[in-house]
Design an enzyme around this catalytic site. Structure first.
Site, PDB file in Angstrom:
ATOM      1  N   ASN A  69     -21.248   8.924  20.498  1.00  0.00           N
ATOM      2  CA  ASN A  69     -20.908   9.225  21.748  1.00  0.00           C
ATOM      3  C   ASN A  69     -20.856   8.674  22.502  1.00  0.00           C
ATOM      4  O   ASN A  69     -21.138   7.605  22.975  1.00  0.00           O
ATOM      5  CB  ASN A  69     -23.398   9.032  21.756  1.00  0.00           C
ATOM      6  CG  ASN A  69     -23.736  10.070  21.355  1.00  0.00           C
ATOM      7  OD1 ASN A  69     -23.854  11.676  21.903  1.00  0.00           O
ATOM      8  ND2 ASN A  69     -24.061   9.650  20.243  1.00  0.00           N
ATOM      9  N   GLU A  70     -19.704   8.412  22.914  1.00  0.00           N
ATOM     10  CA  GLU A  70     -18.844   7.975  23.772  1.00  0.00           C
ATOM     11  C   GLU A  70     -19.173   8.049  25.924  1.00  0.00           C
ATOM     12  O   GLU A  70     -20.363   8.453  26.044  1.00  0.00           O
ATOM     13  CB  GLU A  70     -17.236   9.040  24.071  1.00  0.00           C
ATOM     14  CG  GLU A  70     -16.764   8.900  22.555  1.00  0.00           C
ATOM     15  CD  GLU A  70     -16.234   7.514  22.672  1.00  0.00           C
ATOM     16  OE1 GLU A  70     -16.683   6.165  22.419  1.00  0.00           O
ATOM     17  OE2 GLU A  70     -15.224   7.091  21.515  1.00  0.00           O
TER      18      GLU A  70
END
Length: 644
Positions: A174-175
């Site tokens: 989850n950037e």
């Protein structure tokens, strides 16, 4: 506390105490002396959960992570299974993520990682293992991700979620920019994330640009979350995640809203937390000598004044009034600190003969010392302490260099091919028959294939002869250069073997042979699973086994750091100034390592070449000394003494 029991309190570096000590922190965290002890306790919590669930007749659903952080957790779970009978029959697992596209048999896949480190060593049912499939066609990805979410729901939800954290603040993949309510999906990887993975993929160009990941919403539904972070390179993002505001720019901050999350950290990862870095800003301190040194240098840098110019008001304005009261005046504090820092500076790293060594970092005697420089890779010596190396040789000491690993895996195929083709031009017809398979392999080898023994030997020879070029340039005879080729490294892959007694015996034999007065070793341990960490552990184990030797009473151990991080100023015990000519000579010594100069495979996030990094770091250290009010030098190499 979920993780710790009373009998383990002694391994904590610093446990949260009163509210004021942790008032900047929004996520519960525990800080350990080292990652190994922390990992064992995390594994213990997981094991107890598995057993408890079985006693209740229930499955235990684990969310699992990959990367270097959980490796020791998995190793301990495997040990608990093999030695204490921990049963995984009731365990269901869901992995966080997987690169896309990625074949599951690829050595870089998380499917391969999980089976290598955990699944093939325990009795988990194959049908209970869930890892995102990196080979799913693009047109089927959306439905696949929805099904992955449904499978988690049907299993009863995740009981325990293990996480690591990336330097972008990503959890799973989850950037930055990930939404709080995101679910399992395909995502484009941040450049920094790909850069951090580059070493495993032999260069960033080989790292996939996309991945399948569980979403933030998926993670927040877990009943229990433990996030692991080791090493100084995680310190900045840990501080932002624990003390900062919740923001999609740092997805780990979303965990501030989870009611059962613990960050498990080692000293390095926790080093930027306010209560660790600047505890005087959160309350009264017990001012040890180390903390006092740290605080005064911090204050000097904070107010941008030389040490001797600090005033009572400066100390009072920045939370250090109790230190001022303890010492009586700023003058007393300033002069003591100034003298300490001044006494770390020496142009005689092996000691100055016939000089008063009362306040010098090294002993005057013996005049000629036997010195052993350990270099984890075949270029760490000149990159990290090339100027000091030059001084030691120039000043007449008996200097030895020991290259602990061959470094062969860091030689690119195109670089090896160049040397093989040169050898071809000089070879006889018979020798060409031997070289032909080697050249063909280098031309056709696929990115995920392991180098053959012949290719590894060629790459080892390349790095060996580059090292000899550098040591000869420094004036060292070949007889004083030792290539140890420690077995733990010689796997042909990024993954190394654990250190063994054989590694220790090789290092012990060399130390016993030389009987050194000084040992220099790499002490930059940002990656707890990296080669530098293993190499230092081998040295320390060797010295422990040699402690009863007579020569050990006169043996000092000095730590240096590499091209990335320098010691904090208050940690430095010896600073060796370099003249402009020595800076240039150090650069030339580094240039002998041509296979590591341009387009180096393990560049990391820093695009500068190693010689540039080293020079900039040395110049920065000199500037920091100057800003404290000390003498101005072109560059400085710093060392910390580790007492045996």
């Amino acid at each position: 506390m979920k993780i710790l029991e009373k009998e383990y309190q002694n391994i904590l570096y610093k446990s949260p105490g009163k509210f004021e000590e942790t008032r900047f922190e929004k996520i519960h965290n525990e800080i350990f002396l080292n990652s190994a002890d922390a990992s064992k306790l995390v594994a213990k919590e997981i094991a107890e959960l598995i057993i408890s669930k079985r006693q209740q007749g229930e499955n235990c659903v684990l969310g699992l992570a990959t990367g270097s952080s959980p490796i020791n957790v998995y190793a301990e779970l495997v040990r608990l299974h093999k030695e204490e009978g921990l049963d995984f029959d009731n365990v269901i697992t869901f992995n966080l993520d997987e690169y896309w596209p990625m074949d599951r048999n690829n050595v870089h896949s998380y499917h391969y990682f999980m089976h290598e480190h955990l699944f093939k060593h325990i009795n988990i049912r194959p049908e209970n293992i869930h890892i995102p499939d990196g080979s799913i066609p693009q047109d089927k990805l959306m439905n696949y991700c929805l099904d992955y979410e449904e499978n988690i729901k049907n299993a009863g939800g995740i009981d325990f979620q293990l996480l690591g954290i990336g330097r972008t603040g990503h959890i799973g993949f989850n950037e930055p920019g990930s939404h709080y309510n995101s679910g399992t999906r395909i995502i484009t990887l941040d450049y920094l994330t790909r850069s951090d993975a580059a070493s495993s993929f032999h260069g960033i160009s080989n790292v996939p640009r996309k991945a399948i990941t569980m979403g933030i919403n998926t993670l927040k539904r877990a009943h229990r979350i433990v996030l692991l972070a080791w090493g100084q390179n995680k310190a900045d993002i840990i501080k932002k995640s624990i003390e900062g505001e919740i923001s999609s720019a740092i997805p780990a901050t979303y965990l501030q809203n989870h009611q059962n999350t613990t960050f498990v950290l080692d000293k390095g990862a926790a080093s930027e937390l306010t209560r660790i870095k600047t505890p005087w800003l959160v309350g009264s301190c017990n001012w040890s000598e180390e903390l006092k040194n740290k605080g005064i240098i911090w204050l000097s840098q904070k107010v941008r004044k030389a040490i001797l110019n600090l005033t009572d008001k400066d100390y009072n304005d920045y939370g250090m009034s109790d230190l001022l009261a303890q010492e009586g005046s700023a003058y007393n504090l300033n002069i003591g600190m100034f003298n300490r820092m001044q006494q770390t500076i020496t142009g005689w790293p092996g000691g100055k003969y016939n000089a008063d060594d009362t306040n010098r970092p090294e002993r005057a005697l013996p005049k000629t010392k036997r010195i052993l420089i350990f270099s984890p890779h075949p270029d760490d010596d000149v990159i990290s302490m090339g100027g000091t190396f030059d001084r030691l040789v120039e000043q007449g000491h008996e200097v030895h260099v020991a290259y602990q690993t061959s470094g062969n895996i860091a030689v690119a195929d195109h670089e090896a091919l160049k040397f093989a083709e040169i050898a071809w031009e000089f070879a006889s017809d018979m020798d060409k028959q031997k070289l032909a398979p080697l050249i063909l392999e280098l031309k056709q080898r696929k990115e995920n294939e392991i180098n053959s023994e012949q290719v590894r030997r060629l790459k080892t020879l390349i790095r060996k002869n580059e090292s000899l070029g550098a040591t000869r340039f420094e004036g060292l005879p070949d007889t004083n250069v030792h290539f140890l080729n420690l077995p733990f490294y010689e796997t042909g892959t990024i993954k190394k073997n654990p250190l063994s007694q054989k590694d220790i015996d090789i290092v012990k034999e060399l130390i016993d042979q030389i009987e050194p007065h000084q040992i220099y070793a790499a002490g930059d341990l940002a990656d707890p699973h990296g080669t530098h960490k293993v190499c230092l552990d081998i040295i320390l184990e060797s010295l422990a086994e040699l402690k009863d030797r007579d020569y050990m009473a006169d043996c000092w151990l000095w730590l240096y750091r590499g091209a990335w991080h320098e010691f904090e100023l208050h940690e430095i015990d010896m600073a060796v100034p370099l003249s402009p000519d020595q800076v240039l000579k150090k650069r030339q010594a580094i240039f002998f390592h041509q296979s590591q100069k341009d387009g180096v495979m393990f560049q990391g996030e820093d695009i500068r070449e190693f010689w540039v990094r080293a020079e900039d770091r040395n110049k920065e250290t000199a500037i920091k000394y100057r800003d404290l009010g000390l003498a101005k030098y072109a560059a400085m190499e710093a060392f910390k003494r580790m007492k045996l």
